[in-house]
Design a protein around this motif. Structure first.
Motif, PDB file in Angstrom:
ATOM      1  N   UNK A 126      33.890  42.163  49.920  1.00  0.00           N
ATOM      2  CA  UNK A 126      34.826  41.578  50.872  1.00  0.00           C
ATOM      3  C   UNK A 126      35.892  40.764  50.136  1.00  0.00           C
ATOM      4  N   UNK A 127      35.457  39.979  49.150  1.00  0.00           N
ATOM      5  CA  UNK A 127      36.409  39.154  48.402  1.00  0.00           C
ATOM      6  C   UNK A 127      37.424  40.025  47.673  1.00  0.00           C
ATOM      7  N   UNK A 128      36.919  41.088  47.029  1.00  0.00           N
ATOM      8  CA  UNK A 128      37.827  41.972  46.286  1.00  0.00           C
ATOM      9  C   UNK A 128      38.779  42.701  47.227  1.00  0.00           C
ATOM     10  N   UNK A 129      38.282  43.013  48.433  1.00  0.00           N
ATOM     11  CA  UNK A 129      39.143  43.647  49.411  1.00  0.00           C
ATOM     12  C   UNK A 129      40.230  42.692  49.876  1.00  0.00           C
ATOM     13  N   UNK A 130      39.831  41.453  50.137  1.00  0.00           N
ATOM     14  CA  UNK A 130      40.822  40.472  50.595  1.00  0.00           C
ATOM     15  C   UNK A 130      41.870  40.240  49.513  1.00  0.00           C
ATOM     16  N   UNK A 131      41.439  40.327  48.253  1.00  0.00           N
ATOM     17  CA  UNK A 131      42.367  40.091  47.155  1.00  0.00           C
ATOM     18  C   UNK A 131      43.045  41.344  46.659  1.00  0.00           C
ATOM     19  N   UNK A 132      43.156  42.347  47.511  1.00  0.00           N
ATOM     20  CA  UNK A 132      43.731  43.618  47.056  1.00  0.00           C
ATOM     21  C   UNK A 132      45.155  43.434  46.520  1.00  0.00           C
ATOM     22  N   UNK A 133      45.980  42.714  47.283  1.00  0.00           N
ATOM     23  CA  UNK A 133      47.381  42.584  46.876  1.00  0.00           C
ATOM     24  C   UNK A 133      47.515  41.914  45.499  1.00  0.00           C
ATOM     25  N   UNK A 134      46.908  40.726  45.281  1.00  0.00           N
ATOM     26  CA  UNK A 134      47.013  40.149  43.937  1.00  0.00           C
ATOM     27  C   UNK A 134      46.377  41.018  42.862  1.00  0.00           C
ATOM     28  N   UNK A 135      45.317  41.757  43.203  1.00  0.00           N
ATOM     29  CA  UNK A 135      44.690  42.580  42.169  1.00  0.00           C
ATOM     30  C   UNK A 135      45.605  43.747  41.788  1.00  0.00           C
ATOM     31  N   UNK A 136      46.366  44.253  42.751  1.00  0.00           N
ATOM     32  CA  UNK A 136      47.336  45.304  42.430  1.00  0.00           C
ATOM     33  C   UNK A 136      48.402  44.745  41.499  1.00  0.00           C
ATOM     34  N   UNK A 137      48.693  43.459  41.692  1.00  0.00           N
ATOM     35  CA  UNK A 137      49.669  42.776  40.858  1.00  0.00           C
ATOM     36  C   UNK A 137      49.121  42.485  39.463  1.00  0.00           C
ATOM     37  N   UNK A 138      47.854  42.782  39.249  1.00  0.00           N
ATOM     38  CA  UNK A 138      47.272  42.605  37.928  1.00  0.00           C
ATOM     39  C   UNK A 138      46.510  41.301  37.743  1.00  0.00           C
ATOM     40  N   UNK A 139      46.315  40.541  38.834  1.00  0.00           N
ATOM     41  CA  UNK A 139      45.560  39.295  38.690  1.00  0.00           C
ATOM     42  C   UNK A 139      44.061  39.576  38.631  1.00  0.00           C
ATOM     43  N   UNK A 140      43.369  38.767  37.853  1.00  0.00           N
ATOM     44  CA  UNK A 140      41.919  38.932  37.755  1.00  0.00           C
ATOM     45  C   UNK A 140      41.255  38.337  39.003  1.00  0.00           C
TER      46      UNK A 140
END
Lengths: 355, 352
Positions: A126-140
């Motif tokens: 759930x956390x990784x899903x919520x953080x999809x946008x920043x993770x696409x941006x390359x954030x850890x």
């Protein structure tokens, strides 16, 4: 007024599905109807000359039955579907002229989307899903975790961040979908039938959640629905689509009281008008309200609450207040008259199915 | 049949009608000169039979040759093919040989390692691999029992050889098959061109692959059987990778687009992870097919259990044949169960 700044502006948008849309478009502009186009050229007219302005910080609801082109329309706003002709201006830029990098930039930072079927990544928490946008941006994950968790908490998913989507119920999954859209920190939220797959009670919950988020965050929301109750509950601006063109758009109250054609009359005929209509839409506008009044009511009260206040006495009349100043008067008689739709078709059910 | 002037082969009319008589030479008036075999035969039998319509031969190359000597016979086609292949063989070898050389090295190395590492390290190592992949004690026990049995009947070395070949070939299949499958899933044109090739690879009898390979490489080179196994076994992993990626929920890929993923991010973060169950099913099939092929490849010097099967057939050693057959079955069971358990673990972690 800053409130009325136009965020997205759709101009003369056409979409024709088929092998040779350019030729078919010419026919449409010369006045060919949707069914004729399908019959003669085997092309489907998706959108027909759409012109809509989306105001910043407001909720614009696009409503129509299935096949009316509403999902096609919302996908033009972030170019998941390319139009056949027309322009889409977002904050003064025509996004149809964007190259791929600009378009990705737009989708990552300026527009987020919530889907009818949630469309979460099943292999991520759930956390990784919520953080999809920043993770696409390359954030850890460590970097975006705080932000993502904050929004998960805000939509009511405390302590669920390590679950997988399939472990959650539909309503909770859509909360993740909303948290995902909020974590992207974009001004514009596109919601494609976001609550249609949920059962009625949860849907009401989610509508309340969205309204609460809206008063707090004032995002520019474009919301698609086929449910008029939902549309009236959420909309600041309502656009009604039929067969790919805009039948009527405007303030929901206004549409409810002045339906432009029989199609919309049928639509609005079985709505609980007392719950939807506000005092400001039926009152008589006058700054000074002399004489004896039964009391004071707010201009944004629903008629239902006024009826409750009057205990059914139709002889009364109230002074309407806005921000502490009188703006008009409301006769109970006028109120009762407003509860009856101006016209009603003989058989609304068949008309709805036909549309 | 055609003895005198006026008597003609069945399809003479065809060449006359097409005006090709001159090209054919002078078969029409075959008075003195050369006589063909059939003419000689007809002469000796001494009779001139009219051919009834029931016996009209199929217009095959040989029948047409009879009517027109310039028309090639079918054996000229096969010999032509052979000559054609032999003439390009050398230039083909210049290209293919260095390209496939790493396969020979890999196979040699794998065979050497699997046979050199002593059994008391190798068997626990295999058990450890089974555990890390499948996380099932039952399966680890099965692995131990099977290898224990095969060692006990003195087939340990053969088993290890077979296993080494399968490891190398299946790995190569995945290495090439998954990217090919991805390319197919992304472009309909690539898919259209690949599908007939895959169909052909899948339906060609396995022995047929061996024939051109035998001409191309010397039988002592391991890559000969390596290539045969890879060609045969690569099909399922390619097909299922393509299928798996095409089956990924379009809603999810749309969401990936809507949040601005690049194509590469979408491939590695969404499509491949979601297609993984299908890809793993393909890997499982690929491993099983390499095992089937490694037995056949023993015809072209592939070492391993297949050699024993072959010995069983060739010198009618029933016991050897049966026991080595059982060994192959045990190996198949282990490989299948371990990969399936891995597949099940993936499925659980992302079931919707």
């Amino acid at each position: 007024m800053d409130d009325n700044k136009i965020k997205i502006s759709i101009r003369n948008l056409y979409k024709v599905f088929g092998d040779n849309p350019e030729v078919a478009l010419q026919q449409v502009k010369e006045g060919m109807s949707k069914s004729e186009l399908l019959e003669k050229h085997n092309h489907v007219l998706g959108l027909n000359d759409i012109n809509v302005d989306v105001l910043a910080g407001k909720t614009t609801v696009i409503m129509g039955l299935s096949g009316s082109g509403k999902s096609t329309l919302i996908r033009h706003l972030n170019r998941l579907i390319e139009p056949t002709a027309g322009e889409v201006w977002v904050e003064g830029e025509n996004i149809l002229e964007f190259n791929e990098a600009q378009l990705r930039q737009l989708r990552q930072h300026r527009m987020s989307m919530v889907f009818q079927k949630f469309a979460l990544l099943p292999h991520r928490t759930v956390l990784q899903n919520a953080g999809l946008a920043p993770s696409i941006d390359g954030q850890s994950e460590r970097k975006y975790a705080d932000e993502a968790r904050r929004w998960l908490d805000r939509v009511g998913l405390q302590g669920q961040s390590d679950q997988y989507p399939h472990q959650l119920s539909g309503g909770m999954q859509q909360r993740v979908g909303i948290a995902r859209a909020l974590t992207s920190n974009s001004d514009i939220m596109l919601m494609d039938e976001a609550f249609s797959a949920l059962d009625p009670l949860i849907r009401t919950d989610m509508q309340n959640l969205l309204n609460a988020l809206q008063t707090e965050l004032r995002k520019t929301v474009v919301f698609i629905t086929h449910d008029l109750d939902e549309a009236l509950k959420l909309a600041d601006h309502l656009v009604i689509l039929k067969d790919g063109f805009v039948v009527q758009q405007g303030e929901p109250q206004h549409i409810l009281l002045n339906p432009a054609d029989p199609y919309i009359e049928d639509f609005v005929s079985d709505i609980n008008r007392a719950r939807v209509l506000r005092v400001r839409s039926v009152m008589k506008k006058t700054p000074d309200a002399p004489g004896e009044r039964a009391g004071e009511i707010d201009h944004d009260d629903t008629l239902e609450s006024v009826i409750a206040l009057s205990e059914g006495d139709t002889a009364l009349s109230y002074r309407v207040m806005k921000d502490g100043a009188p703006v008009g008067v409301l006769d109970m008689r006028k109120l009762v008259r407003a509860l009856v739709p101006s016209q009603q078709s003989d058989d609304p059910e068949s008309a709805r199915l036909g549309g | 049949m055609c003895l005198n002037e006026g008597c003609m082969a069945t399809y003479d009319f065809l060449f006359d009608w097409m005006g090709l008589r001159n090209w054919c030479g002078d078969s029409g008036d075959d008075g003195g000169g050369m006589t063909s075999m059939s003419q000689l035969l007809a002469e000796t039998s001494g009779e001139d039979v009219d051919v009834s319509p029931w016996e009209t031969p199929f217009p095959s190359m040989d029948a047409l040759h009879e009517a027109c000597p310039s028309f090639p016979q079918s054996r000229e086609l096969t010999s032509g093919l052979e000559e054609g292949f032999l003439s390009i063989k050398d230039s083909l070898k210049v290209v293919v040989d260095p390209l496939t050389q790493p396969l020979s090295w890999a196979l040699n190395e794998a065979l050497w390692i699997m046979q050199t590492v002593p059994w008391f390290i190798m068997i626990p190592l295999l058990m450890l691999i089974a555990w890390s992949v499948a996380r099932s004690l039952k399966l680890v026990g099965l692995v131990a029992i099977c290898f224990g049995f095969l060692g006990f009947v003195d087939y340990y070395v053969y088993t290890m050889q077979t296993l080494a070949i399968i490891f190398v070939c299946a790995l190569t299949c995945v290495l090439f098959g998954v990217p090919i499958g991805i390319a197919m899933s992304r472009s309909d044109r690539v898919q259209r061109t690949m599908i007939p090739i895959l169909d052909m690879l899948q339906t060609l009898p396995p022995f047929v692959y061996l024939i051109p390979l035998i001409f191309l490489f010397s039988v002592t080179e391991p890559k000969l059987y390596g290539i045969a196994i890879i060609l045969y076994a690569i099909v399922p992993v390619v097909r299922l990778t393509d299928l798996g990626i095409r089956l990924v929920d379009p809603d999810v890929t749309e969401a990936a687009d809507a949040f601005g993923m690049t194509k590469r991010q979408k491939l590695f973060n969404v499509q491949i992870p979601l297609a993984l169950p299908n890809i793993m099913a393909g890997v499982n099939q690929t491993i099983m097919m390499s095992l089937a092929m490694v037995v056949i490849a023993s015809l072209v010097s592939a070492p391993g259990l297949g050699v024993l099967v072959l010995r069983g057939i060739r010198s009618l050693e029933l016991g050897v044949g049966l026991l080595s057959g059982l060994g192959i079955v045990l190996l198949a069971i282990i490989l299948d169960r371990v990969t399936k358990a891995a597949l099940a673990r993936i499925n659980i972690s992302q079931s919707r």
